[in-house]
Design an enzyme around this catalytic site. Structure first.
Site, PDB file in Angstrom:
ATOM      1  N   LYS A  63       0.768  -1.284   0.082  1.00 18.78           N
ATOM      2  CA  LYS A  63      -0.134  -0.040  -0.021  1.00 18.78           C
ATOM      3  C   LYS A  63       0.771   1.181   0.237  1.00 18.78           C
ATOM      4  CE  LYS A  63      -4.471  -1.911   1.177  1.00 18.78           C
ATOM      5  NZ  LYS A  63      -5.688  -2.193   2.193  1.00 18.78           N
ATOM      6  N   ARG A 114      -3.798 -10.153   4.937  1.00 20.28           N
ATOM      7  CA  ARG A 114      -4.095  -9.948   3.579  1.00 20.28           C
ATOM      8  C   ARG A 114      -2.997  -9.618   2.766  1.00 20.28           C
ATOM      9  NH1 ARG A 114      -6.500  -6.570  -0.264  1.00 20.28           N
ATOM     10  NH2 ARG A 114      -7.869  -7.622  -1.534  1.00 20.28           N
TER      11      ARG A 114
HETATM   12  N1  LIG Z   1     -10.653  -6.645   4.286  1.00 16.17           N
HETATM   13  C1  LIG Z   1      -9.806  -6.109   3.483  1.00 16.17           C
HETATM   14  N2  LIG Z   1     -10.140  -5.955   2.041  1.00 16.17           N
HETATM   15  C2  LIG Z   1      -9.470  -5.329   1.252  1.00 16.17           C
HETATM   16  N3  LIG Z   1      -9.770  -5.305  -0.206  1.00 16.17           N
HETATM   17  C3  LIG Z   1      -9.016  -4.291  -1.053  1.00 16.17           C
HETATM   18  C4  LIG Z   1      -7.954  -3.776  -0.456  1.00 16.17           C
HETATM   19  C5  LIG Z   1      -7.052  -2.906  -1.436  1.00 16.17           C
HETATM   20  O1  LIG Z   1      -6.257  -3.645  -1.980  1.00 16.17           O
HETATM   21  P1  LIG Z   1      -5.896  -4.422  -3.408  1.00 16.17           P
HETATM   22  O2  LIG Z   1      -7.109  -5.244  -3.559  1.00 16.17           O
HETATM   23  O3  LIG Z   1      -4.921  -5.213  -3.632  1.00 16.17           O
HETATM   24  O4  LIG Z   1      -6.328  -3.294  -4.529  1.00 16.17           O
HETATM   25  P2  LIG Z   1      -7.459  -2.678  -5.240  1.00 16.17           P
HETATM   26  O5  LIG Z   1      -8.555  -2.465  -4.280  1.00 16.17           O
HETATM   27  O6  LIG Z   1      -7.069  -1.656  -6.144  1.00 16.17           O
HETATM   28  O7  LIG Z   1      -8.038  -4.066  -6.043  1.00 16.17           O
HETATM   29  N4  LIG Z   1      -7.495  -3.761   0.731  1.00 16.17           N
HETATM   30  C6  LIG Z   1      -8.362  -4.617   1.681  1.00 16.17           C
HETATM   31  C7  LIG Z   1      -8.231  -4.715   3.138  1.00 16.17           C
HETATM   32  O8  LIG Z   1      -7.239  -3.777   3.465  1.00 16.17           O
HETATM   33  N5  LIG Z   1      -8.770  -5.300   3.840  1.00 16.17           N
END
Ligand SMILES: Nc1nc2ncc(COP(=O)(O)OP(=O)(O)O)nc2c(=O)[nH]1
Length: 296
Positions: free
Chosen positions: A235, A270
């Protein structure tokens, strides 16, 4: 200042009795691998946008030791626009159909009630909602109907604008109170407490300072009496601290954040990089136990 509890005492928190989540014991740090079936996820958008590549990634993460595999069809990165139900469904459902035999339970990362219902019917075992079941008015009842455990995350408003000017009087207490209220709402909707986990939502309406205050105070959230999940992987705050603009070059910092969370008894991490994080966790846990720790 209050004497900081030793690592060993903090590890006691790990063994604090928490019910298993989708059959995964909550007695040691567990890994949730991430599969973003999107063209625009902040760190790996487009890498797994096709069913074949998403399936291969899910299988790879399970082989690397992921205890859960989180499947998402909507990027909720800062500034993102919502994805339609049709688009999210078209992205996710073919992959869920192909993952029926996956050894690791699948969580569905969605804010939409319809997606929760349909994903559960296709074998998802956990619901992961970055809005804490607040975005879709039908989400609470839909999630309760599925009978699946839910992960309730804190976000300060909508992804589109959450980073514009995030402000808190006390970020730890305000996130805690939000999560406490969402636990109550979930229980009132028929989701038993043993099927609830919480997540402070690193990067979701938080400045660098807010994120660091949360990471420093994660053990507070054990007071909610449910497993805690943290998603710091790749992040922006890691990039800000290191002037590293490329998310894929933030793996060492992601691992440091994961160890920081595990050292405070966080039960689910995660992460995008399962193999690397697992390796680091084993070393840290074995050293903290003074003996090989093979529960991972
Ligand atoms: N429970 C939980 N769910 C999440 N889903 C998405 C993201 C964002 O990260 P990522 O899925 O890699 O990116 P994007 O939202 O751009 O797909 N962060 C979290 C988190 O910190 N906690």
């Amino acid at each position: 200042a209050m004497e900081e509890p030793a690592i060993a005492e903090r590890l006691e928190v790990l063994s604090a009795p928490r019910p298993a989540l989708a059959g995964v014991a909550m007695d040691a740090p567990r890994l949730m691998g991430i599969v973003n079936i999107t063209p625009d996820s902040f760190s790996d958008g487009g890498d797994f946008a096709e069913p074949e590549t998403a399936l291969a990634q899910a299988r790879r993460l399970a082989e690397e030791g992921a205890d859960f595999v989180d499947i998402g069809g909507e990027s909720t990165r800062p500034g993102s626009d919502p994805v339609s139900l049709e688009d999210e469904r078209a992205r996710v459902m073919p992959v869920l159909e192909g993952l029926s035999g996956l050894p690791a339970p699948i969580s569905i990362d969605t804010r939409k009630a319809a997606m929760m219902t349909e994903a559960a019917a296709k074998g998802a075992k956990v619901i992961n909602d970055v809005s804490g079941l607040t975005h879709d008015p039908d989400a609470l009842s839909a999630a309760a109907q599925t009978g699946l455990p839910v992960i309730l995350m804190h976000a300060l408003g909508d992804p589109k604008t959450m980073q514009d000017d995030p402000r808190y009087d006390d970020v730890l207490l305000e996130v805690y109170d939000f999560l406490a209220a969402r636990i109550d709402a979930a229980i009132a909707a028929g989701i038993p407490k043993e099927r609830i986990a919480v997540d402070p939502g690193i990067g979701f309406g938080k400045t660098l300072q807010h994120n660091l205050t949360l990471l420093n105070g994660l053990s507070l959230f054990h007071g909610l009496g449910v497993p805690v999940l943290v998603g710091a992987s790749r992040k922006r705050f890691i990039g800000t601290l290191n002037d590293e603009r490329e998310p894929k070059k933030r793996v060492p910092g992601s691992i440091a954040a994961a160890i920081t969370a595990a050292s405070q008894g966080v039960q689910i991490l995660r992460v995008h990089d399962v193999r690397e994080t697992r390796q680091a966790l084993r070393v840290w846990l074995s050293a903290a136990h003074g003996a090989p720790f093979d529960a991972l």
